[in-house]
Design an enzyme around this catalytic site. Structure first.
Site, PDB file in Angstrom:
ATOM      1  N   SER A  64       0.674  -1.648   0.174  1.00 38.17           N
ATOM      2  CA  SER A  64       0.017   0.136  -0.013  1.00 38.17           C
ATOM      3  C   SER A  64       1.131   1.252  -0.104  1.00 38.17           C
ATOM      4  O   SER A  64       0.410   2.233  -1.010  1.00 38.17           O
ATOM      5  CB  SER A  64      -0.483   0.059   1.308  1.00 38.17           C
ATOM      6  OG  SER A  64      -0.196  -0.405   2.244  1.00 38.17           O
ATOM      7  N   GLY A  98      -8.091  -3.107   6.507  1.00 35.11           N
ATOM      8  CA  GLY A  98      -7.662  -4.156   5.765  1.00 35.11           C
ATOM      9  C   GLY A  98      -6.899  -4.969   5.619  1.00 35.11           C
ATOM     10  O   GLY A  98      -5.881  -5.693   4.986  1.00 35.11           O
ATOM     11  N   THR A 134      -5.584   5.208   2.945  1.00 35.16           N
ATOM     12  CA  THR A 134      -5.004   4.602   4.286  1.00 35.16           C
ATOM     13  C   THR A 134      -5.503   2.850   4.298  1.00 35.16           C
ATOM     14  O   THR A 134      -5.213   2.473   2.717  1.00 35.16           O
ATOM     15  CB  THR A 134      -6.861   4.939   4.301  1.00 35.16           C
ATOM     16  OG1 THR A 134      -7.381   3.969   4.196  1.00 35.16           O
ATOM     17  CG2 THR A 134      -6.868   5.869   4.445  1.00 35.16           C
ATOM     18  N   CYS A 135      -4.916   2.293   4.827  1.00 35.24           N
ATOM     19  CA  CYS A 135      -5.317   0.641   4.748  1.00 35.24           C
ATOM     20  C   CYS A 135      -6.724   0.173   5.658  1.00 35.24           C
ATOM     21  O   CYS A 135      -6.574  -0.817   5.737  1.00 35.24           O
ATOM     22  CB  CYS A 135      -3.844   0.050   5.929  1.00 35.24           C
ATOM     23  SG  CYS A 135      -2.594   0.240   4.800  1.00 35.24           S
ATOM     24  N   SER A 136      -7.952   0.665   5.111  1.00 34.34           N
ATOM     25  CA  SER A 136      -8.627   0.455   5.581  1.00 34.34           C
ATOM     26  C   SER A 136      -9.746  -0.131   5.071  1.00 34.34           C
ATOM     27  O   SER A 136      -9.609   0.552   3.830  1.00 34.34           O
ATOM     28  CB  SER A 136      -9.273   2.223   6.238  1.00 34.34           C
ATOM     29  OG  SER A 136     -10.635   1.517   6.914  1.00 34.34           O
TER      30      SER A 136
END
EC number: 2.1.1.-
Length: 724
Positions: free
Chosen positions: A283, A385, A443-445
């Site tokens: 990411s 995530g 984001t990593c959501s």
């Protein structure tokens, strides 16, 4: 009837058989294939120092209950860890993994301890309770097998005390574990976990390793050759997990993918030790490559909440051939500043500027940031995530308190709202920088509240701000490699869903709408193309000089064309020089009128004696009013020279269009003009056409020709129309 001793032995034997048969005592959740087998594979045990460090970590992130629901009192004093390996990265990772695994099973492990009466049967200090529960998790994970220590391993008295206690209660602990599994009707305690946590563990077990190449120290080909010499094979995709293979990522050209089981082997090669190959989540590479696609060679970048210094270094290395500066804000401690600069020097980064202020405290008109054109915003997020939270949080220096919520499968509503508010404030503050032209938000959501809702709310909010060109949502600049990626990006957001191959990721690009009053210069276009690598082998400076010369040449009077083609000749003439063009047309038509007159006098006799009606067409007493008839009667006078110079001025409107029309739809009547058409037209007027397939001119073309003819001094001058 059995005596008490025999009955106790039988009970112990039955429990030990159940322990060896069920994978409930493994955290993988797989049932043992042979239920009669008592052979148990040994699992490596942790050293004493890892237990102590993991106990202290668990003490800080454990789920705390209200006073009326407290089951176990964990005390408040931490244990004294061993100072010899506390700063070692691998040691820290082992400790956090053990603490996080214990945290996921906290409720189950506490129930087992209470059900086995271990606390009521012994007197042990409350400060050791964290150590007890951490060691119990590892104890049952190893199927209650004794721990094997190396001879030179350091021992800690508290760990030895707890280990002896657990070995003494091994039977009761095993029985309590079996009752817990039966109570929840689960094959293993793994299946008692929430479904989101179970899926997270499954993905984490197969998640490959991502590493980007430091091109400031080594080229891509050199890395490929180095890996080949060490036995690694390059493949298109990672399908086999048992071989030494790697693949190149489809989104980022300098990112390699390795199977997860190769990590230990890779950590020992020189590429990793010399910072030529850097392990990092994909990411972050997607974010910096998106920024790279948006900047010119002299644009600066501002990075916010970068977390890992590797992200800053990656951005710096991608722009190493530019004059860009990479600004990173929020480094307030001197120790972190020193460590960051030391790391950047080792990695070969030379264009990084560290700002000690936090992002929200930096003014939008700060003089240091006047050349910043892109802001990379990596806000703190829930990381829902991410499949392996421990690995991600440690590598990216994220908030370790998130482990408590991630162990339960999600964040409480109040914590999520706090994160969303912080993300919104940072994004709206980034929009206030007047010189900035683009914002990359990543984001990593997988939470919609942190992703789409924040971006859309910020876009709506900007209308009430300062009078500037507003931001708009732009499509992804990364390549979309699969149909699923295309579908997920239909609303102009780039998404990667959590899978066995990658963590989840959300990426949005906001670009400022261009001011209509501003024009894009050639320099900007060439600079953007050079930044994207589209001008390989071309120097921008020389290109600009050539462009200036072309502009000067256009200012000079137009020269006579040398192409021999009427269309290209017309394109070579300046469209503004109308008077010059009209003069050339008049001269040409006057010259052709003389040639046409001489041609008419020397025409062969057989041409005159064609069809009986053809002689009427050639009478110059009165020109026919119908343009079509006049245009078709003129070719009877065959020109003597087909390579004569052609007119320049009004050639472009007279570009011929050939249309084959059947005779039945001829625009005139069946009598009259068509009877007067000379038969010779079908043989010598259009050379190379098929016999019996005549070609006619459209009426619009004929009218244009008539206008040109009327501008001449004589109405019956017939020139050969060389542009047809």
């Amino acid at each position: 009837m059995l005596d008490p001793t025999s009955e106790r032995d039988l009970f112990d034997q039955e429990n030990m058989e159940e322990i060896s048969q069920l994978a409930s005592l493994e955290m993988s959740g797989d049932v043992v294939a042979n239920t009669n087998s008592t052979v148990v594979l040994e699992k490596p045990s942790y050293p004493d120092s890892v237990y102590v460090t993991a106990a202290n970590i668990f003490q800080g992130i454990r789920i705390q209950r209200s006073p009326d629901k407290v089951i176990i009192n964990y005390g408040s004093e931490p244990l004294q860890p061993s100072s010899s390996r506390s700063e070692d990265e691998s040691f820290q990772r082992l400790s956090y993994e053990l603490a996080f695994s214990t945290l996921k099973y906290q409720d189950i492990l506490e129930s087992i301890l209470i059900d086995s009466y271990i606390f009521s049967s012994t007197t042990i200090a409350s400060q050791l309770n964290s150590l007890i529960i951490v060691m119990l998790y590892d104890f049952q994970d190893r199927k209650f097998q004794p721990r094997i220590l190396s001879e030179n391993e350091e021992t800690i008295p508290e760990v030895q005390e707890v280990e002896n206690l657990l070995n003494g209660f091994k039977t009761k602990l095993a029985a309590a574990l079996a009752r817990c599994r039966i109570k929840h009707d689960a094959l293993s305690i793994y299946h008692i976990l929430p479904e989101t946590v179970r899926k997270q563990e499954q993905r984490a077990s197969t998640l490959p390793l991502y590493a980007w190449i430091n091109t400031s120290k080594i080229s891509l080909e050199e890395v490929y050759n180095n890996l080949r010499r060490k036995g690694y094979s390059k493949v298109k995709s990672i399908t086999s997990v048992n071989e030494k293979v790697y693949a190149v990522d489809q989104h980022c050209f300098n990112v390699l993918i390795f199977p997860a089981h190769l990590k230990t082997d890779l950590l020992n090669i020189d590429l990793i030790k010399d910072y030529k190959l850097i392990f990092q989540d994909k990411s972050r590479s997607l974010a910096v490559h998106s920024v790279k696609a948006l900047i010119n060679i002299d644009d600066d970048v501002l990075m916010v909440n970068t977390g890992s210094w590797y992200t800053v270094a990656h951005m710096s290395i991608l722009t190493s051939g530019h004059t860009s500066k990479i600004f990173v804000c929020g480094i307030q401690q001197e120790e972190k500043d020193f460590n960051a600069r030391k790391l950047f020097t080792r990695m070969g980064c030379q264009n990084i500027e560290i700002l000690h202020e936090t992002f929200l405290s930096i003014e939008s008109k700060d003089h240091r940031l006047q050349n910043v054109k892109v802001i990379l915003l990596l806000p703190r997020c829930s990381s829902l995530g991410v499949s392996n939270p421990v690995e991600f949080i440690l590598n990216e220096h994220e908030d370790k308190s998130l482990l408590q919520d991630l162990s339960q499968g999600g964040l409480p509503k109040d914590k999520l709202e706090t994160l969303v508010q912080q993300q919104f404030e940072q994004l709206t503050h980034a929009m206030k920088f007047t010189k900035v032209q683009a914002i990359v938000y990543c984001t990593c959501s997988v939470s919609k509240e942190e992703n789409e809702d924040v971006v859309e709310k910020a876009l709506e909010y900007q209308s009430s701000g300062v009078k500037m060109q507003p931001y708009r949502l732009s499509p992804p600049v990364l390549p979309l490699c699969t149909l699923k990626e295309i579908e997920l990006s239909m609303d102009r957001f780039f998404r990667l869903e959590p899978s066995d191959m990658n963590n989840g990721c959300f990426l949005s690009i906001l670009t400022r709408e261009r001011d209509p009053s501003e024009t894009v210069s050639v320099k900007d276009v060439l600079a953007r193309a050079a930044a994207k690598g589209l001008l390989e082998g071309v120097e921008v400076g020389k290109t600009l000089k050539r462009d200036k010369k072309r502009k000067k040449s256009k200012a000079l009077p137009s020269r006579a064309p040398h192409h021999g083609d009427p269309l290209r000749d017309h394109l070579a003439v300046d469209g503004n020089d109308t008077s010059n063009v009209q003069m050339k047309i008049s001269e040409l038509l006057h010259r052709e009128s003389k040639i046409s007159t001489s041609t008419k006098m020397s025409a062969p006799a057989k041409t005159v004696s064609q069809a009986g009606t053809s002689s009427q067409v050639r009478k110059p007493s009165k020109p026919l009013s119908t343009p079509l008839v006049r245009n078709f009667s003129r070719p009877v006078e065959r020109p003597t020279n087909f390579v004569r110079a052609r007119p320049e001025g009004k050639v472009i409107p007279l570009k011929p269009i050939e249309i084959v029309l059947p005779p039945v739809i001829f625009p005139l009547s069946s009598q009259g003009p068509r009877v007067q058409m000379p038969a010779t037209h079908f043989y010598y007027r259009f050379i190379g056409s098929k016999v019996g397939v005549p070609r006619y001119l459209t009426s619009s073309t004929s009218r244009r020709k008539e206008k040109v003819k009327e501008s001449t001094t004589s109405s019956h001058v017939r020139h050969p129309r060389p542009w047809l």
